[in-house]
Design a protein around this motif. Structure first.
Motif, PDB file in Angstrom:
ATOM      1  N   HIS A  24       0.826  -1.208   0.000  1.00 43.75           N
ATOM      2  CA  HIS A  24       0.000   0.000   0.000  1.00 43.75           C
ATOM      3  C   HIS A  24       0.860   1.259   0.000  1.00 43.75           C
ATOM      4  O   HIS A  24       0.545   2.228  -0.696  1.00 43.75           O
ATOM      5  N   VAL A  25       1.921   1.253   0.762  1.00 38.55           N
ATOM      6  CA  VAL A  25       2.803   2.425   0.825  1.00 38.55           C
ATOM      7  C   VAL A  25       3.485   2.644  -0.523  1.00 38.55           C
ATOM      8  O   VAL A  25       3.580   3.785  -1.003  1.00 38.55           O
ATOM      9  N   ILE A  26       3.924   1.578  -1.166  1.00 38.15           N
ATOM     10  CA  ILE A  26       4.565   1.696  -2.478  1.00 38.15           C
ATOM     11  C   ILE A  26       3.573   2.258  -3.498  1.00 38.15           C
ATOM     12  O   ILE A  26       3.902   3.170  -4.267  1.00 38.15           O
ATOM     13  N   SER A  27       2.347   1.752  -3.490  1.00 34.78           N
ATOM     14  CA  SER A  27       1.325   2.265  -4.409  1.00 34.78           C
ATOM     15  C   SER A  27       1.037   3.735  -4.136  1.00 34.78           C
ATOM     16  O   SER A  27       0.894   4.539  -5.065  1.00 34.78           O
ATOM     17  N   PHE A  28       0.950   4.099  -2.865  1.00 40.65           N
ATOM     18  CA  PHE A  28       0.681   5.487  -2.496  1.00 40.65           C
ATOM     19  C   PHE A  28       1.811   6.403  -2.964  1.00 40.65           C
ATOM     20  O   PHE A  28       1.561   7.481  -3.518  1.00 40.65           O
ATOM     21  N   VAL A  29       3.049   5.975  -2.785  1.00 46.62           N
ATOM     22  CA  VAL A  29       4.198   6.781  -3.213  1.00 46.62           C
ATOM     23  C   VAL A  29       4.198   6.936  -4.734  1.00 46.62           C
ATOM     24  O   VAL A  29       4.472   8.026  -5.255  1.00 46.62           O
ATOM     25  N   ILE A  30       3.864   5.879  -5.454  1.00 48.26           N
ATOM     26  CA  ILE A  30       3.797   5.959  -6.917  1.00 48.26           C
ATOM     27  C   ILE A  30       2.730   6.961  -7.343  1.00 48.26           C
ATOM     28  O   ILE A  30       2.945   7.790  -8.237  1.00 48.26           O
ATOM     29  N   MET A  31       1.570   6.927  -6.676  1.00 52.20           N
ATOM     30  CA  MET A  31       0.500   7.862  -7.026  1.00 52.20           C
ATOM     31  C   MET A  31       0.885   9.311  -6.713  1.00 52.20           C
ATOM     32  O   MET A  31       0.577  10.223  -7.486  1.00 52.20           O
ATOM     33  N   ILE A  32       1.552   9.526  -5.597  1.00 52.60           N
ATOM     34  CA  ILE A  32       2.027  10.867  -5.268  1.00 52.60           C
ATOM     35  C   ILE A  32       3.056  11.329  -6.299  1.00 52.60           C
ATOM     36  O   ILE A  32       3.046  12.484  -6.742  1.00 52.60           O
TER      37      ILE A  32
END
Length: 104
Positions: free
Chosen positions: A25-33
């Motif tokens: 989830h953190v990796i996906s969130f960082v990619i979206m940011i």
């Protein structure tokens, strides 16, 4: 006494029974940011709209897919009906946009 599992520390974080790992989830969130920062940087740099618009639309589509896949848990079993409705809505939205763009 209640029936609470004794090993609650890792319950549902890495196995297929929970909502996925926090790391994922953190990796996906960082990619979206990162995608959002790229879009803002392109607009802020004054790049040509003929380049910016397709790139922003592509980044937006990727973000929507990531959000549905990771945060709405559509990758898990039993989510076929919501996935069908979301795909149908996306298809109808695409048709609507194409008609608006191509209508004389």
């Amino acid at each position: 006494m209640t029936n609470v599992p004794t090993n609650t520390r890792n319950a549902g974080t890495e196995s297929g029974t929970g909502h996925g790992s926090v790391r994922k989830h953190v990796i996906s969130f960082v990619i979206m940011i990162l995608f959002t920062v790229i879009a803002f940087a392109m607009v802020g740099a004054g790049m040509s709209p003929t380049v910016v618009i397709p790139v922003i639309l592509a980044l937006a589509v990727i973000q929507v897919i990531l959000q549905l896949w990771d945060f709405m848990h559509l990758n898990q079993k039993g989510h076929s009906v919501p996935t069908l409705f979301i795909a149908s809505g996306a298809f109808l939205g695409l048709i609507f946009v194409l008609v608006l763009v191509l209508w004389p």
